[in-house]
Design an enzyme around this catalytic site. Structure first.
Site, PDB file in Angstrom:
ATOM      1  N   GLY A 170       0.810  -1.205   0.000  1.00  0.00           N
ATOM      2  CA  GLY A 170       0.000   0.000   0.000  1.00  0.00           C
ATOM      3  C   GLY A 170       0.849   1.262   0.000  1.00  0.00           C
ATOM      4  O   GLY A 170       2.053   1.236   0.272  1.00  0.00           O
ATOM      5  N   CYS A 171       0.206   2.388  -0.295  1.00  0.00           N
ATOM      6  CA  CYS A 171       0.942   3.653  -0.419  1.00  0.00           C
ATOM      7  C   CYS A 171       1.504   4.123   0.920  1.00  0.00           C
ATOM      8  O   CYS A 171       2.704   4.394   1.031  1.00  0.00           O
ATOM      9  CB  CYS A 171       0.051   4.717  -1.042  1.00  0.00           C
ATOM     10  SG  CYS A 171      -1.544   4.949  -0.230  1.00  0.00           S
ATOM     11  N   TYR A 172       0.660   4.222   1.938  1.00  0.00           N
ATOM     12  CA  TYR A 172       1.153   4.576   3.267  1.00  0.00           C
ATOM     13  C   TYR A 172       2.161   3.542   3.790  1.00  0.00           C
ATOM     14  O   TYR A 172       3.218   3.914   4.326  1.00  0.00           O
ATOM     15  CB  TYR A 172      -0.002   4.671   4.265  1.00  0.00           C
ATOM     16  CG  TYR A 172      -0.825   5.931   4.226  1.00  0.00           C
ATOM     17  CD1 TYR A 172      -0.250   7.191   4.429  1.00  0.00           C
ATOM     18  CD2 TYR A 172      -2.204   5.876   4.059  1.00  0.00           C
ATOM     19  CE1 TYR A 172      -1.025   8.341   4.436  1.00  0.00           C
ATOM     20  CE2 TYR A 172      -2.987   7.017   4.055  1.00  0.00           C
ATOM     21  CZ  TYR A 172      -2.393   8.257   4.256  1.00  0.00           C
ATOM     22  OH  TYR A 172      -3.164   9.392   4.261  1.00  0.00           O
ATOM     23  N   GLU A 323       6.906  10.329  -0.857  1.00  0.00           N
ATOM     24  CA  GLU A 323       6.732   9.588  -2.101  1.00  0.00           C
ATOM     25  C   GLU A 323       5.504  10.133  -2.825  1.00  0.00           C
ATOM     26  O   GLU A 323       4.659  10.799  -2.225  1.00  0.00           O
ATOM     27  CB  GLU A 323       6.533   8.091  -1.837  1.00  0.00           C
ATOM     28  CG  GLU A 323       5.206   7.790  -1.153  1.00  0.00           C
ATOM     29  CD  GLU A 323       4.954   6.323  -0.870  1.00  0.00           C
ATOM     30  OE1 GLU A 323       5.916   5.532  -0.938  1.00  0.00           O
ATOM     31  OE2 GLU A 323       3.796   5.977  -0.567  1.00  0.00           O
TER      32      GLU A 323
END
Length: 351
Positions: A170-172, A323
Site C-alpha cells: 500500500g501507499c502509506y 513519495e
C-alpha cells in the site's frame, strides 16, 4: 511456442520476448499511470485495458479521460464480462481494482497462467481474519494468501522473482516501512516505545470517484481512521513490531509525507542510524537517502522515488519519508516488481 526460463520468457534464439499485459481498473488515476509506464516499457506490449461491465467509462478511450495519454495510449476501456476471453494471449495482469474485486479476479487470472500484480489490499496480509475486521469481507482464498508475495520491492526482491501473485504494498505502508525497516533489521530501536507514524496524503489517494469527503474544495487538513485504519496492521505485520499510525488527508492532489517519531536504544549514535540506511539502500535506485535536511513532496511528485531524511537528538529519532502515492506508492512500485519478476532492469520505464 513460449518457454518459461527462470520465471521469465525467452524465445528460441535466446532473446527476451515481449510480455503481453493488460490492466483491469484502468480508468482510475493508478490505472492511467500504469498505462503510461507500460507503454514506454521496451519489453512489454500493453494489449488491453478493462473496467467493470457497469462502469460509466466502458467504451471510452483512456486518453479521453486522462489527456496526458493522448497520442500515447489511445486504447479503449473494455467492459470486463468474460475473463476467459479477455485473458487470451496475456502474460501479465495488473489489477488496479477494489479489494473485493481483486479477491474474486486474481484466482481466475492465475488459473489462466498469468502472473498477477494486485495493487489492492486483497492479498497483502496472510491472516484471513484481517480481511473480516479491516476490509469487511470474508476471504475465500487462504491458499493464495499463503502464496502471495508482498510487493515491497526493496525488501522482497528475491521472493518477487519467483512469484505468481504479487500483492503490491500500500501507499502509506510503502513510505512507512521503507523508513523503518533498516532500523528494525539493525535492532536500533527501543522496543519499549512504539514508532509513531503521522502521514499526510493528497486527495488522489481516495481514488477518482467523486465524493464530498474528498472533494478538493472540502478538504483542508484532517486526520482520519485513528486507531482503525487498515494500513496500520499491514505496516505492523510486515515490520514485525507494533506501530501507531495516524493518516491525514491534505488539500493537495498527490503525494505522501510521513513523519515518524522513534526512540533509539541507549548508546546508538546518529552515525549508526545513517549506516543502517546506507547498508539497506546503497544499491536500491528508487530510494534516496538525504545526508542533510529532510525531504519535501515537491522532490517526489511525478517521480518513482521514496526520499528519506532523518534527525537525531539524544535517543530521539525522527525519520521523514516522501513519495508520490500514485507512483512509488502504487503504479511505479508495481512496474518495479514486474521488472524484478522477469529479470529486467529494476528501473526500466520508470527513469
Amino acid at each position: 511456442m513460449r518457454v518459461a526460463i527462470a520465471k521469465g520468457f525467452e524465445c528460441a534464439n535466446g532473446a527476451i520476448s515481449m510480455l503481453k499485459a493488460m490492466i483491469v481498473g484502468a480508468s482510475g488515476y493508478t490505472g492511467a499511470e500504469l498505462a503510461g509506464y507500460l507503454r514506454r516499457h521496451p519489453n512489454v506490449q500493453l494489449e488491453s485495458l478493462w473496467v467493470s461491465a457497469q462502469s460509466a467509462d466502458a467504451g471510452k478511450k483512456i486518453s479521453d479521460l486522462h489527456a496526458q495519454l493522448k497520442g500515447q495510449v489511445d486504447l479503449p476501456l473494455n467492459p470486463l464480462v468474460n475473463v476467459a476471453e479477455a485473458v487470451q494471449g496475456i502474460d501479465v495482469v495488473f489489477l488496479a481494482t477494489a479489494h473485493e474485486v481483486s479477491h474474486d479476479l486474481a484466482p481466475q487470472f492465475l488459473a489462466a497462467g498469468c502472473t498477477v500484480f494486485d495493487l489492492s489490499g486483497a492479498f497483502r496480509v496472510n491472516q484471513p481474519e484481517f480481511y473480516t475486521q479491516y476490509y469487511g469481507f470474508t476471504h475465500q482464498h487462504s491458499e493464495l494468501l499463503a502464496e502471495a508475495v508482498y510487493g515491497l520491492a526493496e525488501w522482497q526482491a528475491e521472493s518477487i522473482k519467483q512469484a505468481r501473485l504479487v500483492a503490491v504494498a500500500g501507499c502509506y505502508p510503502t513510505a512507512s516501512q521503507l523508513a523503518l525497516k533498516p532500523l528494525v533489521e539493525a535492532g536500533l530501536l527501543d522496543e519499549g516505545q512504539w514508532p509513531v507514524i503521522n502521514a499526510v496524503s493528497g486527495v488522489s489517494g481516495a481514488g477518482r470517484k467523486a465524493s464530498m469527503t474528498t472533494s478538493f474544495c472540502e478538504v483542508t487538513l484532517q486526520p482520519y481512521g485513528v486507531f482503525t485504519h487498515r494500513h496500520q496492521p499491514e505496516i505492523a505485520s510486515h515490520l514485525g513490531i507494533p506501530v501507531i499510525f495516524t493518516p491525514h488527508l491534505g488539500n493537495f492532489p498527490r503525494g505522501i509525507l510521513a513523519t515518524i517519531t522513534c526512540r533509539l536504544k541507549p548508546g546508538i549514535s546518529e552515525a549508526a542510524v545513517r549506516e543502517a540506511f546506507s547498508q539497506a539502500y546503497c544499491d536500491k535506485p528508487l530510494v534516496r537517502i538525504y545526508e542533510k535536511g529532510l525531504p519535501a513532496l515537491k522532490s517526489v511528485i511525478y517521480q518513482p522515488f521514496c526520499d528519506i531524511g532523518l534527525a537525531v537528538e539524544g535517543q530521539h529519532l525522527i525519520v521523514v519519508a516522501a513519495e508520490d502515492n500514485l507512483l512509488k506508492g502504487a503504479a511505479a512500485q508495481a512496474v518495479q516488481c514486474m521488472n524484478l519478476r522477469f529479470g529486467f532492469d529494476e528501473t526500466q520505464s520508470l527513469l
